[in-house]
Design a protein around this motif. Structure first.
Motif, PDB file in Angstrom:
ATOM      1  N   LEU A 164      -8.655  10.563  -3.405  1.00  0.00           N
ATOM      2  CA  LEU A 164      -7.417   9.807  -3.093  1.00  0.00           C
ATOM      3  C   LEU A 164      -7.339   9.373  -1.625  1.00  0.00           C
ATOM      4  O   LEU A 164      -6.534   9.891  -0.850  1.00  0.00           O
ATOM      5  CB  LEU A 164      -6.191  10.672  -3.400  1.00  0.00           C
ATOM      6  N   VAL A 165      -8.156   8.417  -1.260  1.00  0.00           N
ATOM      7  CA  VAL A 165      -8.208   7.986   0.144  1.00  0.00           C
ATOM      8  C   VAL A 165      -7.016   7.072   0.458  1.00  0.00           C
ATOM      9  O   VAL A 165      -6.681   6.184  -0.319  1.00  0.00           O
ATOM     10  CB  VAL A 165      -9.532   7.244   0.430  1.00  0.00           C
ATOM     11  N   TYR A 166      -6.386   7.298   1.598  1.00  0.00           N
ATOM     12  CA  TYR A 166      -5.246   6.468   2.007  1.00  0.00           C
ATOM     13  C   TYR A 166      -5.340   6.165   3.498  1.00  0.00           C
ATOM     14  O   TYR A 166      -6.056   6.826   4.251  1.00  0.00           O
ATOM     15  CB  TYR A 166      -3.914   7.181   1.706  1.00  0.00           C
ATOM     16  N   GLY A 167      -4.601   5.154   3.915  1.00  0.00           N
ATOM     17  CA  GLY A 167      -4.570   4.740   5.316  1.00  0.00           C
ATOM     18  C   GLY A 167      -4.199   3.272   5.368  1.00  0.00           C
ATOM     19  O   GLY A 167      -3.758   2.694   4.373  1.00  0.00           O
ATOM     20  N   LYS A 168      -4.388   2.658   6.531  1.00  0.00           N
ATOM     21  CA  LYS A 168      -4.042   1.246   6.671  1.00  0.00           C
ATOM     22  C   LYS A 168      -4.988   0.602   7.675  1.00  0.00           C
ATOM     23  O   LYS A 168      -5.342   1.215   8.681  1.00  0.00           O
ATOM     24  CB  LYS A 168      -2.598   1.110   7.163  1.00  0.00           C
ATOM     25  N   VAL A 169      -5.392  -0.634   7.356  1.00  0.00           N
ATOM     26  CA  VAL A 169      -6.231  -1.396   8.282  1.00  0.00           C
ATOM     27  C   VAL A 169      -5.635  -2.796   8.445  1.00  0.00           C
ATOM     28  O   VAL A 169      -4.616  -3.124   7.844  1.00  0.00           O
ATOM     29  CB  VAL A 169      -7.705  -1.472   7.803  1.00  0.00           C
ATOM     30  N   TYR A 170      -6.313  -3.611   9.239  1.00  0.00           N
ATOM     31  CA  TYR A 170      -5.785  -4.917   9.661  1.00  0.00           C
ATOM     32  C   TYR A 170      -5.366  -5.813   8.491  1.00  0.00           C
ATOM     33  O   TYR A 170      -4.254  -6.298   8.437  1.00  0.00           O
ATOM     34  CB  TYR A 170      -6.838  -5.612  10.536  1.00  0.00           C
ATOM     35  N   ASP A 171      -6.276  -6.043   7.555  1.00  0.00           N
ATOM     36  CA  ASP A 171      -5.986  -6.957   6.448  1.00  0.00           C
ATOM     37  C   ASP A 171      -6.472  -6.295   5.160  1.00  0.00           C
ATOM     38  O   ASP A 171      -7.667  -6.174   4.942  1.00  0.00           O
ATOM     39  CB  ASP A 171      -6.711  -8.295   6.690  1.00  0.00           C
ATOM     40  N   MET A 172      -5.537  -5.855   4.332  1.00  0.00           N
ATOM     41  CA  MET A 172      -5.894  -5.062   3.153  1.00  0.00           C
ATOM     42  C   MET A 172      -5.777  -5.866   1.872  1.00  0.00           C
ATOM     43  O   MET A 172      -4.819  -6.591   1.670  1.00  0.00           O
ATOM     44  CB  MET A 172      -4.992  -3.832   3.062  1.00  0.00           C
ATOM     45  N   SER A 173      -6.776  -5.691   1.000  1.00  0.00           N
ATOM     46  CA  SER A 173      -6.741  -6.411  -0.271  1.00  0.00           C
ATOM     47  C   SER A 173      -6.040  -5.583  -1.348  1.00  0.00           C
ATOM     48  O   SER A 173      -5.623  -6.100  -2.367  1.00  0.00           O
ATOM     49  CB  SER A 173      -8.159  -6.739  -0.725  1.00  0.00           C
ATOM     50  N   ARG A 174      -5.933  -4.266  -1.119  1.00  0.00           N
ATOM     51  CA  ARG A 174      -5.239  -3.437  -2.112  1.00  0.00           C
ATOM     52  C   ARG A 174      -4.516  -2.275  -1.440  1.00  0.00           C
ATOM     53  O   ARG A 174      -4.836  -1.898  -0.319  1.00  0.00           O
ATOM     54  CB  ARG A 174      -6.204  -2.940  -3.178  1.00  0.00           C
ATOM     55  N   SER A 175      -3.559  -1.718  -2.148  1.00  0.00           N
ATOM     56  CA  SER A 175      -2.746  -0.652  -1.576  1.00  0.00           C
ATOM     57  C   SER A 175      -3.385   0.715  -1.843  1.00  0.00           C
ATOM     58  O   SER A 175      -4.496   0.805  -2.355  1.00  0.00           O
ATOM     59  CB  SER A 175      -1.343  -0.712  -2.185  1.00  0.00           C
ATOM     60  N   ASN A 176      -2.687   1.782  -1.493  1.00  0.00           N
ATOM     61  CA  ASN A 176      -3.126   3.143  -1.817  1.00  0.00           C
ATOM     62  C   ASN A 176      -1.858   3.975  -2.010  1.00  0.00           C
ATOM     63  O   ASN A 176      -0.744   3.482  -1.779  1.00  0.00           O
ATOM     64  CB  ASN A 176      -4.029   3.708  -0.713  1.00  0.00           C
ATOM     65  N   ILE A 177      -2.014   5.203  -2.428  1.00  0.00           N
ATOM     66  CA  ILE A 177      -0.845   5.991  -2.850  1.00  0.00           C
ATOM     67  C   ILE A 177       0.235   6.092  -1.768  1.00  0.00           C
ATOM     68  O   ILE A 177       1.419   5.944  -2.055  1.00  0.00           O
ATOM     69  CB  ILE A 177      -1.249   7.386  -3.387  1.00  0.00           C
ATOM     70  N   VAL A 178      -0.173   6.304  -0.522  1.00  0.00           N
ATOM     71  CA  VAL A 178       0.836   6.493   0.537  1.00  0.00           C
ATOM     72  C   VAL A 178       1.609   5.203   0.799  1.00  0.00           C
ATOM     73  O   VAL A 178       2.842   5.198   0.832  1.00  0.00           O
ATOM     74  CB  VAL A 178       0.189   7.030   1.837  1.00  0.00           C
ATOM     75  N   LEU A 179       0.874   4.098   0.939  1.00  0.00           N
ATOM     76  CA  LEU A 179       1.555   2.817   1.212  1.00  0.00           C
ATOM     77  C   LEU A 179       2.419   2.393   0.035  1.00  0.00           C
ATOM     78  O   LEU A 179       3.514   1.859   0.225  1.00  0.00           O
ATOM     79  CB  LEU A 179       0.515   1.730   1.532  1.00  0.00           C
ATOM     80  N   TRP A 180       1.930   2.652  -1.191  1.00  0.00           N
ATOM     81  CA  TRP A 180       2.688   2.255  -2.381  1.00  0.00           C
ATOM     82  C   TRP A 180       3.992   3.051  -2.499  1.00  0.00           C
ATOM     83  O   TRP A 180       5.064   2.478  -2.684  1.00  0.00           O
ATOM     84  CB  TRP A 180       1.830   2.442  -3.638  1.00  0.00           C
ATOM     85  N   VAL A 181       3.902   4.368  -2.370  1.00  0.00           N
ATOM     86  CA  VAL A 181       5.104   5.213  -2.461  1.00  0.00           C
ATOM     87  C   VAL A 181       6.086   4.841  -1.341  1.00  0.00           C
ATOM     88  O   VAL A 181       7.285   4.675  -1.576  1.00  0.00           O
ATOM     89  CB  VAL A 181       4.747   6.725  -2.402  1.00  0.00           C
ATOM     90  N   LYS A 182       5.573   4.667  -0.137  1.00  0.00           N
ATOM     91  CA  LYS A 182       6.407   4.312   1.015  1.00  0.00           C
ATOM     92  C   LYS A 182       7.144   2.986   0.767  1.00  0.00           C
ATOM     93  O   LYS A 182       8.336   2.858   1.039  1.00  0.00           O
ATOM     94  CB  LYS A 182       5.519   4.223   2.255  1.00  0.00           C
ATOM     95  N   LYS A 183       6.411   1.997   0.237  1.00  0.00           N
ATOM     96  CA  LYS A 183       7.020   0.688  -0.007  1.00  0.00           C
ATOM     97  C   LYS A 183       8.083   0.758  -1.113  1.00  0.00           C
ATOM     98  O   LYS A 183       9.194   0.259  -0.952  1.00  0.00           O
ATOM     99  CB  LYS A 183       5.943  -0.339  -0.385  1.00  0.00           C
ATOM    100  N   MET A 184       7.745   1.408  -2.232  1.00  0.00           N
ATOM    101  CA  MET A 184       8.677   1.492  -3.360  1.00  0.00           C
ATOM    102  C   MET A 184       9.969   2.201  -2.960  1.00  0.00           C
ATOM    103  O   MET A 184      11.070   1.730  -3.235  1.00  0.00           O
ATOM    104  CB  MET A 184       8.022   2.205  -4.547  1.00  0.00           C
ATOM    105  N   LEU A 185       9.823   3.348  -2.283  1.00  0.00           N
ATOM    106  CA  LEU A 185      11.016   4.103  -1.865  1.00  0.00           C
ATOM    107  C   LEU A 185      11.781   3.347  -0.780  1.00  0.00           C
ATOM    108  O   LEU A 185      13.005   3.374  -0.741  1.00  0.00           O
ATOM    109  CB  LEU A 185      10.630   5.502  -1.375  1.00  0.00           C
ATOM    110  N   GLY A 186      11.026   2.672   0.092  1.00  0.00           N
ATOM    111  CA  GLY A 186      11.662   1.858   1.140  1.00  0.00           C
ATOM    112  C   GLY A 186      12.492   0.731   0.540  1.00  0.00           C
ATOM    113  O   GLY A 186      13.520   0.336   1.096  1.00  0.00           O
ATOM    114  N   ASP A 187      12.053   0.226  -0.624  1.00  0.00           N
ATOM    115  CA  ASP A 187      12.793  -0.832  -1.334  1.00  0.00           C
ATOM    116  C   ASP A 187      13.837  -0.255  -2.295  1.00  0.00           C
ATOM    117  O   ASP A 187      14.397  -0.968  -3.112  1.00  0.00           O
ATOM    118  CB  ASP A 187      11.816  -1.724  -2.125  1.00  0.00           C
ATOM    119  N   ARG A 188      14.039   1.073  -2.223  1.00  0.00           N
ATOM    120  CA  ARG A 188      15.022   1.791  -3.065  1.00  0.00           C
ATOM    121  C   ARG A 188      14.707   1.667  -4.560  1.00  0.00           C
ATOM    122  O   ARG A 188      15.588   1.588  -5.399  1.00  0.00           O
ATOM    123  CB  ARG A 188      16.454   1.274  -2.817  1.00  0.00           C
TER     124      ARG A 188
END
Length: 299
Positions: A164-188
């Motif tokens: 389950l690799v996660y993190g963030k780089v300059y230009d991403m073609s796909r998400s990962n568990i941390v970014l996805w959970v963060k975005k979904m919860l951030g959008d309520r």
């Protein structure tokens, strides 16, 4: 100076490793091989736009650069997609490794390859490097076959298994568990997360460091790389909410059976990390510690 070719250099691990090696330009000549435009946001390294599944072209480009080390981060990692499109999965996950092995054999290159906890059936985790694989999915099988290609060869190889690799780089073609959970919860938005699968997630910066250490120490063989504490995927989501100060009540547990994904997932994986600590000098941290580091990087 070592010449390092990184296949899949546009991906999450690829870009992270490119950035890490470029911190020491006097020690590494970094060459990125990836499909399409260079997405790293950097122009201070050699970039080759290439379809690595084209054996003739891959061999030609490798012969031009003559790398001392090849780090293969290119892979088809969407587990359900691999189940549907087995031919594409084989091409990228098995055939490309065979091509890289052939080149390394003829040109004495050190090949570092990324593998996965999904080579195991999840009945006896956490796993040592020497435990017997038994993949449940086509993705897991393809990664196991790629490992076998290297293990049965005569080349200098390193296999880094990860989870389950996660993190963030300059230009991403796909998400990962941390970014996805963060975005979904951030959008309520309410999310359902499995509570009966257990993992040790891996921060991409740690995996890139493991690649670099494998180059520097020429550490050969199989190594496990992940964080050090076993968590259910539901607990992982909860910790993401805590660290980013988001609403945990939006996370709803669901069983694997209820989720009914196309490809089977192992129940409990996780790794024994003694070998990577001893031979690579990596010091694995808890998911929460790594998340905190990741959060600081994002701000």
């Amino acid at each position: 100076m070592k010449k390092v070719v990184i296949t899949g250099s546009n991906g999450l691990l690829g870009q992270t490793l490119v950035n890490l090696l470029l911190e020491e330009k006097e020690r590494y000549q970094t060459i990125g091989f990836s499909r399409g435009e260079n997405r790293s946001g950097r122009s201070d390294f050699n970039y080759v736009s290439i379809d690595v599944t084209d054996e003739v072209l891959l061999y030609k480009k490798l012969s031009e650069y003559k790398p001392d080390v090849i780090v293969n981060t290119a892979a088809m990692t969407n587990v359900d997609e691999c189940e549907i499109n087995k031919e594409a999965c084989d091409k990228l996950n098995i055939d490309v490794v065979q091509y890289l092995k052939n080149y390394s054999e003829e040109n004495n290159a050190h090949l570092i390859h990324i593998s996965t906890d999904f080579i195991f059936d999840g009945k006896n985790g956490p796993y040592k490097e020497t435990d017997k694989p038994n993949p449940l999915s086509y993705y897991g099988l393809s990664k196991l076959k790629s490992e076998e290609t290297l293990i049965q060869s005569k080349i200098d190889y390193t296999i880094l298994r990860t989870i389950l690799v996660y993190g963030k780089v300059y230009d991403m073609s796909r998400s990962n568990i941390v970014l996805w959970v963060k975005k979904m919860l951030g959008d309520r938005k309410e999310i359902t997360i499995v509570d009966d699968q257990f993992r040790m997630p891996t921060y991409v910066e740690d995996l890139a460091l493991a690649c670099k250490l494998s180059i520097d120490k020429k550490a050969l063989g199989v190594f496990n790389v992940s964080s050090k504490k076993m968590l259910s995927i539901y607990e992982i989501a909860q910790q993401i909410a805590e660290v980013f100060m988001l609403d945990k009540s939006l996370i709803k547990p669901i069983s694997t059976e209820e989720l009914n994904q196309r490809a089977k997932r192992p129940a409990t994986t996780g790794f024994d990390l003694e070998k990577v600590k001893k031979y690579l000098g990596l010091a694995p941290k808890s998911f929460q510690e790594d998340l905190q580091k990741f959060k600081e990087k994002l701000t």
